[in-house]
Design an enzyme around this catalytic site. Structure first.
Site, PDB file in Angstrom:
ATOM      1  N   MET A 190      -3.955 -25.653  25.488  1.00  0.00           N
ATOM      2  CA  MET A 190      -3.952 -26.878  26.215  1.00  0.00           C
ATOM      3  C   MET A 190      -5.364 -27.837  26.167  1.00  0.00           C
ATOM      4  O   MET A 190      -5.761 -28.485  26.908  1.00  0.00           O
ATOM      5  CB  MET A 190      -3.570 -26.897  27.529  1.00  0.00           C
ATOM      6  CG  MET A 190      -2.092 -26.064  27.830  1.00  0.00           C
ATOM      7  SD  MET A 190      -2.219 -25.696  29.829  1.00  0.00           S
ATOM      8  CE  MET A 190      -2.584 -23.891  29.554  1.00  0.00           C
ATOM      9  N   LYS A 236       7.840 -28.589  31.925  1.00  0.00           N
ATOM     10  CA  LYS A 236       6.812 -29.249  32.195  1.00  0.00           C
ATOM     11  C   LYS A 236       5.857 -29.776  31.086  1.00  0.00           C
ATOM     12  O   LYS A 236       5.338 -28.986  30.409  1.00  0.00           O
ATOM     13  CB  LYS A 236       5.820 -28.172  33.233  1.00  0.00           C
ATOM     14  CG  LYS A 236       6.402 -27.712  34.369  1.00  0.00           C
ATOM     15  CD  LYS A 236       5.608 -26.799  34.933  1.00  0.00           C
ATOM     16  CE  LYS A 236       6.344 -25.698  36.022  1.00  0.00           C
ATOM     17  NZ  LYS A 236       7.058 -24.619  35.353  1.00  0.00           N
ATOM     18  N   ASP A 296      12.192 -24.369  28.539  1.00  0.00           N
ATOM     19  CA  ASP A 296      11.155 -25.211  28.558  1.00  0.00           C
ATOM     20  C   ASP A 296      10.489 -25.995  27.605  1.00  0.00           C
ATOM     21  O   ASP A 296      11.321 -25.486  26.344  1.00  0.00           O
ATOM     22  CB  ASP A 296       9.611 -24.705  29.584  1.00  0.00           C
ATOM     23  CG  ASP A 296       8.934 -23.847  28.246  1.00  0.00           C
ATOM     24  OD1 ASP A 296       9.143 -23.822  27.587  1.00  0.00           O
ATOM     25  OD2 ASP A 296       8.132 -23.172  29.175  1.00  0.00           O
TER      26      ASP A 296
END
Ligand code: SAH
Length: 270
Positions: free
Chosen positions: A185, A73, A51
């Site tokens: 995040m 992603k 990823d």
């Protein structure tokens, strides 16, 4: 550091092999922070699926003869749907391949590793997780910020600032727990963090840090206070991946950062 030469999968018999999926944590980015087990598993892979948090320096360690595909992603940009990825892992393991699904940090910390492992177990596939250093741990330490420190913080809490649909955080508890708070995040959500923590009683002058590209050559640390977190993000044009750290331990970085870590490493290796 030298790494042993990867095996060539072309000379290994595959027809009788039982397939297996490895969910491997790559750590925050520095290849020296990969575990020995992670490196060993990478070197025996028949197929690698990685990823976007797997750094370039770690990708450079993938054996050249082994096919490696990006299945990451990014926000609003999913290269492959989760259920298609689960199906791919299943299919390749059933073909007898050793499939390495490698993710940034630790697969079980905000990495959907649990979901992937569950789908594999339910499908009867042999699967194993290789833990990695989660970014909250690697990046803070690299920035001279101890997550806990005697007399300063007796605990730390890892929080996502990004919910799949909605965030269900107990902001009152977070504001009063007295822990170091690490937000994953959180770059585009700094205003939410500030509003909720201050709104629930945490002082605006609580020290806060942003660590961008932690444990990578371009690591940046921005130090300030909770009340100015949004301005810190905007002014410095902070990009993902970045962590937000809130707590008194942030003040220790000025002392603990005094000896640059790479110098120490170079000296001890000399
Ligand atoms: N499984 C990963 C976390 C995945 S969630 C882990 O254990 O670290 C993705 C978030 O992790 C990013 O938005 C960022 O907040 C954080 N992150 C991952 N790698 C990072 C890095 N090298 N520097 C700063 N933050 C990082």
């Amino acid at each position: 550091m030298t790494y042993s030469t990867p095996q060539n999968p072309a000379i290994r018999p595959q027809s009788t092999k039982v397939g297996k999926v490895w969910l491997v944590g790559a750590g925050p980015g520095d290849p020296d922070l990969l575990t020995v087990k992670a490196l060993r598993v990478i070197q025996q892979a028949d197929l690698i699926l990685f990823d976007n948090l797997v750094s370039q320096d770690i990708r450079a360690l993938f054996p050249h003869a082994v096919p490696a595909f990006y299945v990451g992603k990014r926000k609003d940009d999913h290269s492959i749907a989760q259920q298609d990825l689960n199906a791919l892992l299943l299919k390749k393991a059933n073909q007898g391949l050793s499939v390495v699904r490698i993710k940034g940090g630790d697969p079980f910390v905000f990495g959907r590793g649990g979901e992937e492992l569950m789908a594999l177990i339910q499908a009867g596939v042999d699967a194993e997780v290789v833990p990695g250093i989660t970014s909250a741990s690697g990046c803070t330490t690299a920035a001279g910020i101890p997550l806990t420190h005697r007399g300063v913080a007796q605990g730390c809490t890892f929080v996502t600032a990004h919910g799949e649909t909605e965030l269900h955080l107990d902001w009152h508890s977070l504001a009063h727990i007295g822990h170091t708070l690490v937000f994953y995040m959180g770059v585009s959500r700094a205003h939410v963090i500030v509003k909720n923590l201050i709104g629930n009683g945490l002082a605006a002058n609580t020290p806060a840090a942003i660590i961008e590209n932690g444990c990578r050559p371009d690591q940046r640390e921005i130090i300030g206070h909770l009340g100015e977190l949004s301005q810190m993000v905007e002014k410095n044009k902070v990009q993902s991946p970045a962590l937000i750290i809130v707590g008194e331990v942030v003040n220790l970085s000025s002392q603990l950062r005094a000896v640059p870590q790479m110098d120490m490493l170079n000296k001890s290796c000399a």
